[in-house]
Design an enzyme around this catalytic site. Structure first.
Site, PDB file in Angstrom:
ATOM      1  N   LYS A  39       0.831  -1.212   0.000  1.00  0.00           N
ATOM      2  CA  LYS A  39       0.000   0.000   0.000  1.00  0.00           C
ATOM      3  C   LYS A  39       0.862   1.257   0.000  1.00  0.00           C
ATOM      4  O   LYS A  39       0.611   2.193  -0.770  1.00  0.00           O
ATOM      5  CB  LYS A  39      -0.930  -0.033   1.222  1.00  0.00           C
ATOM      6  N   SER A  40       1.880   1.289   0.856  1.00  0.00           N
ATOM      7  CA  SER A  40       2.727   2.486   0.948  1.00  0.00           C
ATOM      8  C   SER A  40       3.425   2.769  -0.379  1.00  0.00           C
ATOM      9  O   SER A  40       3.492   3.915  -0.836  1.00  0.00           O
ATOM     10  CB  SER A  40       3.787   2.301   2.034  1.00  0.00           C
ATOM     11  N   GLY A 112      -5.103   7.860   5.288  1.00  0.00           N
ATOM     12  CA  GLY A 112      -4.212   8.797   5.979  1.00  0.00           C
ATOM     13  C   GLY A 112      -2.983   9.111   5.146  1.00  0.00           C
ATOM     14  O   GLY A 112      -2.494  10.247   5.143  1.00  0.00           O
ATOM     15  N   SER A 186       7.045   8.702  12.326  1.00  0.00           N
ATOM     16  CA  SER A 186       5.925   8.569  11.392  1.00  0.00           C
ATOM     17  C   SER A 186       6.405   8.812   9.974  1.00  0.00           C
ATOM     18  O   SER A 186       6.889   9.890   9.646  1.00  0.00           O
ATOM     19  CB  SER A 186       4.822   9.576  11.743  1.00  0.00           C
ATOM     20  N   ASP A 336       1.600  -1.426  11.877  1.00  0.00           N
ATOM     21  CA  ASP A 336       0.327  -1.849  11.266  1.00  0.00           C
ATOM     22  C   ASP A 336       0.000  -3.310  11.563  1.00  0.00           C
ATOM     23  O   ASP A 336      -1.106  -3.771  11.289  1.00  0.00           O
ATOM     24  CB  ASP A 336       0.367  -1.641   9.747  1.00  0.00           C
ATOM     25  N   LYS A 363      -5.001   5.524  14.481  1.00  0.00           N
ATOM     26  CA  LYS A 363      -5.025   4.891  13.153  1.00  0.00           C
ATOM     27  C   LYS A 363      -6.471   4.929  12.630  1.00  0.00           C
ATOM     28  O   LYS A 363      -7.273   5.713  13.093  1.00  0.00           O
ATOM     29  CB  LYS A 363      -4.473   3.464  13.243  1.00  0.00           C
TER      30      LYS A 363
END
Ligand code: S3P
Length: 449
Positions: A39-40, A112, A186, A336, A363
């Site tokens: 996903k990232s 996010g 983060s 995660d 989250k």
């Protein structure tokens, strides 16, 4: 309605119930599993592709709802992005600084990563005005963590609750380089500032208390930006003024999605699963290390490198797990995966303690409260801590009615817990899995045989 002897999916108004009959799983889970794209990396390939000169070709993009939100936002600002499919997506970039002012609100859905990374890009586009919002979850997640450093760079951003909540309005500006000491580890904060730094004169640096995932640093470099990292200081620096050039990106499988099968294979007796093409970036492999510390039997096979990211196949066979303590710098490397690690801990001997993970409270849902409540409804012994949880292992689970709270990772973690629960578990709002893993149920049906 889709039915299977052990697994069924029922539509209930706008939502789906996933029903799992744990009792009917009489043999171990078997098979080879292909997981969806990371996903990232998917988000970043779409964003950098849109900002680059020329064409970017993406193989293996995640077809989840989150990357769809990113694609829709950048299309609305002038990038041409072909229909999303996992084979090949073509992005015609419009060049750094050339995003068009969108005619409407940019909708980031549940994502996010889209919201925070895009804010850095928008804030640094002078003379354009943008509005950004998302779903109920996004509108409650803290944005001041990116708004504040962007304001230090000279950004103009307004939003609810003292500019800390979406909807947000951004008047793009020419920004200034800063050195920002982030109080949290983060990658979304780090990436937001580095992306804003692409368009400023001079060097923009972010330091963090522990290293978060470094996909932005890697991909910015691959697209031609100058990025310097200092492992001692835990900092990343981008030199402003580079031109990004379109690239071919091969997205590896998402280790966060692989984690469900690693735990399922470890806890369901008699299992033997091989998960193919798993991204093994060291800033993401905390889950593997945690499971190995717990005594999981995981073999790393066929380790290789694919366009700058390490990849391997992972074979997991069931074994007796033991409780561990997770805290400190490993936490950002498995943040995660805490919900699914909590499931593993239920089936371990002894107690597992997870600390330094207060980020879980902000989250897609408050993952500490939601996981503790849902697992306890199935008979687990999970105690909430302010910054994590304590899980007493060795308690048998019983099927129950539980809820994803529209959080993809919660829904999938509960489904894995249900495989080892006596009786029937119904997971409400299980469709949330489509955010990061649209084929989750199909794969689940495949491995239970
Ligand atoms: C992400 C970073 C992490 C992670 C999220 C994706 C990213 O969030 O939880 O799922 O792609 O940069 P934080 O950076 O806020 O910890």
């Amino acid at each position: 309605m889709n039915s299977h002897s052990v697994i069924s999916v029922n539509s209930v108004s706008n939502h789906q119930d996933l029903v799992i009959q744990g009792d009917k799983i009489t043999s171990g889970l078997q098979g080879r599993i292909q997981i969806p794209g990371d996903k990232s990396i998917s988000h970043r390939s779409l964003m950098l592709g849109a900002l680059a000169d020329g064409e970017t070709v993406i193989h293996g993009l995640l077809l989840g709802e989150d990357p769809r939100s990113t694609a829709a936002c950048f299309r609305a600002m002038g990038a041409t992005i072909s229909e999303l499919n996992s084979t090949e997506v073509r992005v015609q970039g419009i060049g750094l600084g050339n995003l068009r002012e969108p005619e409407d609100v940019l909708d980031t859905g549940n994502s996010g990563t889209t919201t925070r990374l895009m804010l850095g890009i928008l804030a640094s586009h002078p003379d354009r005005f943008f509005t950004v919002t998302g779903d109920h979850s996004i509108r409650s997640r803290p944005m001041s963590r990116v708004v504040k450093p962007l304001q230090q760079m000279g950004a103009q951003i307004w939003g609810r609750k003292g500019n800390s909540l979406a909807p947000l309005a951004i008047q793009g500006q020419t920004l200034n380089a800063i050195t920002y000491e982030s109080p949290i580890a983060s990658a979304q904060v780090k990436s937001c500032i580095l992306l804003a730094g692409l368009m400023v004169d001079g060097e923009t640096t972010v330091t963090e208390p522990a290293l978060s995932r470094d996909h932005s640093e890697r991909m910015l470099r691959a697209f031609g930006a100058i990025v310097k990292v200092d492992p001692d200081r835990i900092s990343a620096t981008v030199v402003g003024g580079a031109t990004l050039i379109g690239q071919t990106v091969i997205v590896p499988g998402d280790i966060s999605s692989a984690a469900f099968w690693l735990v399922a294979g470890a806890i369901v007796p008699g299992s033997d699963l091989t998960i193919e093409n798993v991204g093994m970036n060291p800033t993401r492999t905390g889950v593997l290390e945690a499971l190995q510390m717990m005594g999981a039997d995981i073999e790393i096979l066929n380790a290789r490198e694919v366009t700058g990211e390490p990849v391997a196949d992972l074979r997991v066979r069931s074994s007796q797990l033991r409780g561990i303590t997770l805290e400190g710098s490993i936490i950002p490397r498995l943040i995660d995966e805490v919900p699914i690690l909590a499931v593993a801990a239920i089936f371990a001997s002894g107690t597992t303690v997870i600390k330094d993970a207060e980020e879980l409270r902000v989250k897609e849902s408050d993952r500490i409260t939601v996981m503790a409540n849902q697992l306890n409804a199935m008979g687990a012994k999970v105690t909430e801590l302010p910054d994590g949880m304590e899980i007493v292992g060795g308690t048998a689970l019983t099927g129950a009615e539980v809820d994803s709270f529209t959080d993809h990772r919660i829904g999938m973690s509960l489904a894995i817990a249900a495989l080892n629960a006596a009786g029937t578990t119904t997971i409400h709002r299980a469709e949330a899995a489509s955010i990061s893993y649209p084929t989750f149920v199909e794969t689940l049906e495949g491995v239970v045989g």
